[in-house]
Design an enzyme around this catalytic site. Sequence first.
Site, short mmCIF file in Angstrom:
data_model
loop_
_atom_site.label_atom_id
_atom_site.label_comp_id
_atom_site.label_asym_id
_atom_site.label_seq_id
_atom_site.Cartn_x
_atom_site.Cartn_y
_atom_site.Cartn_z
N GLU A 50 1.17 -19.12 -5.59
CA GLU A 50 1.45 -17.89 -4.94
C GLU A 50 0.15 -17.34 -4.17
OE1 GLU A 50 3.82 -14.98 -7.02
OE2 GLU A 50 2.57 -13.56 -6.11
N ARG B 8 8.48 -13.51 -1.57
CA ARG B 8 6.99 -13.34 -1.39
C ARG B 8 6.65 -14.04 -0.08
NH1 ARG B 8 8.30 -11.09 -5.01
NH2 ARG B 8 7.61 -11.18 -7.20
N SER C 47 0.05 -13.58 -10.61
CA SER C 47 0.66 -14.95 -10.83
C SER C 47 0.23 -15.88 -9.96
CB SER C 47 2.28 -14.58 -10.45
OG SER C 47 2.83 -13.62 -11.32
C1 LIG Z 1 -3.00 -8.24 -11.67
C2 LIG Z 1 -2.14 -8.70 -10.61
C3 LIG Z 1 -0.86 -8.27 -10.71
C4 LIG Z 1 0.01 -8.74 -9.55
N1 LIG Z 1 1.42 -8.45 -9.59
C5 LIG Z 1 2.17 -8.89 -8.65
C6 LIG Z 1 3.58 -8.41 -8.63
O1 LIG Z 1 4.07 -8.03 -9.58
N2 LIG Z 1 4.20 -8.70 -7.60
C7 LIG Z 1 3.60 -9.17 -6.41
O2 LIG Z 1 4.40 -9.36 -5.36
N3 LIG Z 1 2.40 -9.53 -6.21
C8 LIG Z 1 1.39 -9.32 -7.41
N4 LIG Z 1 0.33 -9.56 -7.22
C9 LIG Z 1 -0.32 -10.20 -6.12
C10 LIG Z 1 -0.88 -9.11 -5.08
O3 LIG Z 1 -1.15 -7.75 -5.64
C11 LIG Z 1 -0.16 -8.82 -3.97
O4 LIG Z 1 0.10 -10.10 -3.22
C12 LIG Z 1 -0.79 -7.86 -2.81
O5 LIG Z 1 -0.03 -7.47 -1.79
C13 LIG Z 1 -2.19 -8.39 -2.19
O6 LIG Z 1 -2.59 -7.38 -1.34
P1 LIG Z 1 -4.22 -7.40 -1.13
O7 LIG Z 1 -4.30 -6.21 -0.23
O8 LIG Z 1 -5.05 -7.52 -2.22
O9 LIG Z 1 -4.03 -8.56 0.03
P2 LIG Z 1 -4.93 -9.85 0.11
O10 LIG Z 1 -4.92 -10.78 -1.04
O11 LIG Z 1 -6.49 -9.24 0.71
O12 LIG Z 1 -4.31 -10.82 1.13
C14 LIG Z 1 -3.03 -11.41 0.95
C15 LIG Z 1 -2.35 -11.70 2.25
O13 LIG Z 1 -1.98 -10.85 3.08
C16 LIG Z 1 -2.70 -11.05 4.56
N5 LIG Z 1 -3.08 -9.78 5.02
C17 LIG Z 1 -3.87 -8.60 4.22
N6 LIG Z 1 -3.79 -7.56 5.05
C18 LIG Z 1 -3.15 -7.78 6.14
C19 LIG Z 1 -3.02 -7.14 7.37
N7 LIG Z 1 -3.58 -5.81 7.56
N8 LIG Z 1 -2.38 -7.86 8.23
C20 LIG Z 1 -2.34 -9.02 8.44
N9 LIG Z 1 -2.19 -9.84 7.27
C21 LIG Z 1 -3.16 -9.30 6.23
C22 LIG Z 1 -3.91 -11.93 3.95
O14 LIG Z 1 -4.63 -12.68 5.20
C23 LIG Z 1 -3.31 -12.64 2.94
O15 LIG Z 1 -2.67 -13.80 3.60
C24 LIG Z 1 -0.65 -9.19 -8.35
C25 LIG Z 1 -1.93 -9.39 -8.21
C26 LIG Z 1 -2.90 -9.16 -9.26
C27 LIG Z 1 -4.27 -9.10 -9.20
#
Ligand SMILES: Cc1cc2nc3c(=O)[nH]c(=O)nc-3n(C[C@H](O)[C@H](O)[C@H](O)COP(=O)(O)OP(=O)(O)OC[C@H]3O[C@@H](n4cnc5c(N)ncnc54)[C@H](O)[C@@H]3O)c2cc1C
Length: 336
Positions: free
Chosen positions: A331, A164, A235
């Site tokens: 996380e 992660r 998580s």
């Molecule tokens: C119901 C649920 C289930 C999930 N299951 C999983 C799972 O099974 N496995 C898993 O790994 N994760 C899981 N996650 C966590 C999440 O989905 C991931 O971490 C996902 O990649 C976050 O994407 P986001 O677009 O929402 O990013 P954000 O939450 O908006 O940002 C996450 C990070 O990425 C950075 N960021 C975002 N976009 C950019 C960009 N273009 N350039 C540079 N930095 C950037 C942000 O600054 C931040 O540090 C889950 C979340 C939920 C709500």
Amino acid sequence: MRIEQNFSLEKYNTFHLPAKTRWFLEYENEDDLQKVLHDEYFQECLSLHIGKGSNLLFINDYNGIILHSAIRGMEVVREDESFVWLRVGAAEIWDEVVAYAVSKGWGGIENLSLIPGETGAAAVQNIGAYGMEIKDAIETVEAWNQLTFEKHVFKADECGYGYRTSRFKDPHQDPHFVTYVTLKLRKQPDFKLEYGALQDVLKGKEITLQAVRDAVIAIRQAKLPDPEVLGNAGSFFMNPVIDTAHFEKLRQQYPDIPSYPAPDGKIKVPAGWLIEQCGFKGKKHGEVGVYEKQALVLVNLGNATGDEIALMAESIRSAVKDRFGIELMPEVKYVA
Ligand SMILES: Cc1cc2nc3c(=O)[nH]c(=O)nc-3n(C[C@H](O)[C@H](O)[C@H](O)COP(=O)(O)OP(=O)(O)OC[C@H]3O[C@@H](n4cnc5c(N)ncnc54)[C@H](O)[C@@H]3O)c2cc1C
């Protein structure tokens, strides 16, 4: 370019916290992003690039600039007998990319179905599930350096990938904004079906990419709350990795403690199990709850604040520390 002032982030975080940002800035392409990077006001302000906010906890309003990409698109940029290289804009919804790849018969990301968020963030986070991590399907990540204003195309092995994490999350590296991710997908799928739950759902079925995707979706829907219905960020904590001596000591006291091998001879323990043992599963405090089907997930029952969620997380952390001597690390990224 879209610019908003005093903008509510309620739709930009899956906890649905009504935090506001002083500025919200959404760029359409790399030229616009370059302009932002060169802007003196931007350079002076506190800033954070977000995706869909599915891994963020806004503790209060954000007194700076929230940056969001609107770069979309998926394009096959190369192809040979065995592989397809798919270049994806950072703002593409990750699960739509998985659905597209599966519909084309391209393997390598099917186990990552239904993970919320955007593709750029997926590469930043090194998302993982059911024995697969995105790093194994990444060819390159295109990103702009916030300090030098230059673009760099990082090969997967330059991205500092770990559990992660990546160089894009490392505070010791220059901050970068991801604009495109190129995935290397297999024309002949190499299925990863080691997970027991996956094997159970697929029992007796023909193994295809679509069948695996459907199975992953069914498992996830059965055990995780839909953020559209119940605000959450998946998580909340990472699964801790401990040394063997510590694990053996715990096993004497808790013979049922689950575990998985981790790198360097260490042991990974599911954080959800530790939290459940401390009696938090299904617990509610005010507007914050610990999901009844998965203790690793904190939920907003309606009108929780970021502070209240952080407080619940802190109670969990200290209970697990007291009982097991294990420090849980979030996380979820706290944004203050
Ligand atoms: C119901 C649920 C289930 C999930 N299951 C999983 C799972 O099974 N496995 C898993 O790994 N994760 C899981 N996650 C966590 C999440 O989905 C991931 O971490 C996902 O990649 C976050 O994407 P986001 O677009 O929402 O990013 P954000 O939450 O908006 O940002 C996450 C990070 O990425 C950075 N960021 C975002 N976009 C950019 C960009 N273009 N350039 C540079 N930095 C950037 C942000 O600054 C931040 O540090 C889950 C979340 C939920 C709500």
